[in-house]
Design an enzyme around this catalytic site. Structure first.
Site, mmCIF file in Angstrom:
data_model
loop_
_atom_site.group_PDB
_atom_site.id
_atom_site.type_symbol
_atom_site.label_atom_id
_atom_site.label_comp_id
_atom_site.label_asym_id
_atom_site.label_seq_id
_atom_site.Cartn_x
_atom_site.Cartn_y
_atom_site.Cartn_z
ATOM 1 N N ASN A 147 0.808 -1.223 0.000
ATOM 2 C CA ASN A 147 0.000 0.000 0.000
ATOM 3 C C ASN A 147 0.841 1.272 0.000
ATOM 4 O OD1 ASN A 147 -2.661 -0.626 -0.364
ATOM 5 N ND2 ASN A 147 -3.086 -0.985 1.810
ATOM 6 N N CYS A 404 -4.318 -9.006 4.967
ATOM 7 C CA CYS A 404 -3.995 -8.768 3.548
ATOM 8 C C CYS A 404 -2.575 -8.249 3.392
ATOM 9 C CB CYS A 404 -5.011 -7.854 2.890
ATOM 10 S SG CYS A 404 -4.735 -6.116 3.223
ATOM 11 N N PHE A 405 -1.861 -8.104 4.499
ATOM 12 C CA PHE A 405 -0.440 -7.715 4.508
ATOM 13 C C PHE A 405 -0.205 -6.394 3.766
ATOM 14 C CE2 PHE A 405 -0.885 -12.339 3.331
ATOM 15 C CZ PHE A 405 -1.153 -12.747 4.619
ATOM 16 N N CYS A 406 -1.178 -5.496 3.805
ATOM 17 C CA CYS A 406 -1.068 -4.187 3.121
ATOM 18 C C CYS A 406 -0.817 -4.362 1.630
ATOM 19 C CB CYS A 406 0.044 -3.331 3.719
ATOM 20 S SG CYS A 406 -0.169 -2.935 5.436
ATOM 21 N N ASN A 407 -1.226 -5.491 1.062
ATOM 22 C CA ASN A 407 -1.033 -5.717 -0.373
ATOM 23 C C ASN A 407 -2.370 -6.174 -0.957
ATOM 24 O OD1 ASN A 407 -0.346 -6.648 -2.949
ATOM 25 N ND2 ASN A 407 1.666 -7.376 -2.296
#
Ligand code: PLP
Length: 500
Positions: A147, A404-407
């Site tokens: 992100n 979502c692991f910032c992805n």
């Protein structure tokens, strides 16, 4: 689940280790990491902890902290912005760290500047703010991105640039080279165009082709390479690649210090950057009556305010720590362990024969690192709540990551979320959160918004992966009902516990 059930018997682990070593004899060449783990990371085994979140953050060796403490307690360090002995002592160490960072990435100071930041995100924000986007520029980025790279699109758009995403393909989550080629071909070479991609995905572990840097250059693009996930287990050679911008966070490489990252900028790209403001520490001259300010050249023009001058010397210590392990040792070890883990996870089945695990991204070791994204399913193929899995793993001392692991792009593609699924989320308006979205997509066909991520790194060993497999096996034939309810939630990457 009792600890003994998860641990299994020692002999079962030993049998598995023997089978593993027969299959991956090169693992034995990495035994110096076993010695290092015993001498410098003894806390892991003393506390029975299984750390599987190296992509989130690597672990520091105790010797790094001792060396840093020794340095701090034997000297007097002051704010570097003056010529006092305390200040000069600090400046010398900051410049030593900068020179070491450049050497580590094979980036001669004539070719690259190393700007210290708070983290990789701080480095990316410099690019977002200072890249000379105009209404005829383009910002092209891969769907698989953190992100902090996605967020650059907002400042690009605000300056009128067009923004386009290059897709990744399923099931391997690799860049669609044909489509990327078309998109790269659309650049107006007279303009400033920026292409951003991660050297390694923090979602799937895919290693995206580094030759894309050259392809993009040949088509008239500057390149932003997000190396934050890649450099924790791989060496990056900037002389071989020459991207204009590279970002890293040092805690992802060697665990300590947190709060220091770096933007490496090609010196040839520096003159085109336009800083939107100035701050203490960044100007050679600033006047209030004259409204004039003159930015300092190179790194100093970007290092806003006072640097983390006590933390930065620990970067030198950390780099020496990595160098002492040897360039190929970490990737070799992580490669063997990841290959074994993938094979075992894919073989896990419920009693009725159905697969227990779904892996997102490559199922073999071709061009991938030690990060595996997965979800678990019950015997009827229903998704198990990854938050509950994280919670149960935690009870066994296993640290993994879920969400979502910032992805979001990689996750949306991996799970095949449709425009309609996304629209259902958009219709929630500002109230939408990942938790709410997870519920929406679950109701729309049992899909998952998010996954479980296990990632291996610096001092991972066979026992770590064996115990994770044993834990996963303990979920055989479990359902949402038998697993129990999750007692925490996560919003904006902050854990919310029941009753908190
Ligand atoms: C690929 C990638 N890029 C960027 C970042 C952002 O790093 P930081 O949170 O240290 O700024 C991360 C963090 O997980 C990452 O994995």
């Amino acid at each position: 689940m009792s600890v003994s059930r998860i641990s299994g018997t020692l002999s079962a682990e030993e049998t598995a280790r023997t089978e593993f070593l027969r299959k991956f004899p090169e693992y034995e060449r990495t035994s110096r990491i076993d010695a290092l783990r015993a001498s410098d990371y003894g806390r892991l085994d003393a506390l029975g902890q299984i750390y599987l979140d190296y992509t989130g953050g690597s672990l520091y060796g105790e010797s790094q902290v001792r060396q840093h403490l020794d340095l701090l307690t034997r000297h007097v360090f002051g704010n570097p912005h003056s010529a006092s002995p305390a200040s000069i002592a600090t400046t010398d160490l900051v410049e030593e760290a900068r020179a070491h960072v450049l050497r580590y990435f094979n980036a001669p100071p004539t070719e690259y500047a190393a700007i210290f930041t708070a983290n990789a995100t701080g480095a990316l924000k410099h690019v977002a703010e200072s890249y000379p986007f105009s209404d005829r520029s383009q910002y092209l980025l891969t769907v698989d991105n953190h992100n902090s790279v996605n967020g650059i699109r907002e400042l690009a758009r605000a300056r009128g640039a067009s923004v386009e995403y290059a897709p990744v393909t399923v099931p391997d989550l690799r860049i669609d080279r044909a489509r990327l080629g078309e998109l790269l071909g659309k650049a107006d070479r007279a303009q400033h165009n920026l292409f951003a991609f991660p050297a390694q995905s923090n979602f799937s572990g895919v290693k995206h082709p580094l030759e894309l840097v050259e392809d993009a250059h040949a088509s008239g693009w500057d390149v932003l390479l997000d190396a934050a996930a890649f450099v924790s287990t791989n060496r990056l050679d900037l002389t071989a690649l020459r991207p204009e911008f590279v970002c890293v966070s040092f805690y992802k490489m060697f665990g300590y210090p947190t709060g220091v990252g770096c933007l490496l900028v090609r010196t040839s790209a520096l003159p085109s950057l336009v800083r939107p403001w100035f701050a203490g520490g960044t100007v050679n001259f600033a006047s209030v009556r004259g409204t004039l300010h003159v930015l300092a050249p190179r790194e100093a023009g970007f290092e806003d305010g006072t640097l983390n001058y006590l933390g930065i010397p620990a970067v030198t210590i950390g780099l020496r720590h990595l160098e002492s392990i040897g360039q190929d040792t970490i990737p070799t070890r992580v490669g063997c362990l990841t290959a074994w883990l993938l094979e075992k996870l894919l073989a896990l089945r419920h009693t009725n024969g159905r697969h227990m695990v779904r892996i997102y991204g490559p199922a073999d070791m071709t061009e991938r690192g030690g990060t595996i994204a997965l979800n678990l399913y019950d015997p009827d193929g229903h998704l198990l709540d990854y938050r509950r899995v994280e919670e149960l793993a935690g009870l066994e001392g296993i640290s993994l990551r879920t969400g979502c692991f910032c992805n979001p792009g990689a996750g949306e593609t991996a799970e095949g979320l449709t425009d309609e699924d996304m629209q259902a989320g958009v219709e929630e308006g500002p109230a939408i959160t990942l938790s709410r979205f997870r519920e929406i997509v679950r109701q729309r066909g049992g899909k998952s918004a998010g996954a479980i991520r296990v990632s291996l790194g610096l001092v991972s060993n066979f026992s770590d992966v064996y115990r994770f497999i044993t834990f996963t096996e303990s979920l055989r034939d479990q359902t949402r009902l038998t697993m129990g309810d999750v007692t925490f939630d996560v919003d904006a990457c902050r854990v919310l516990r029941d009753g908190a």
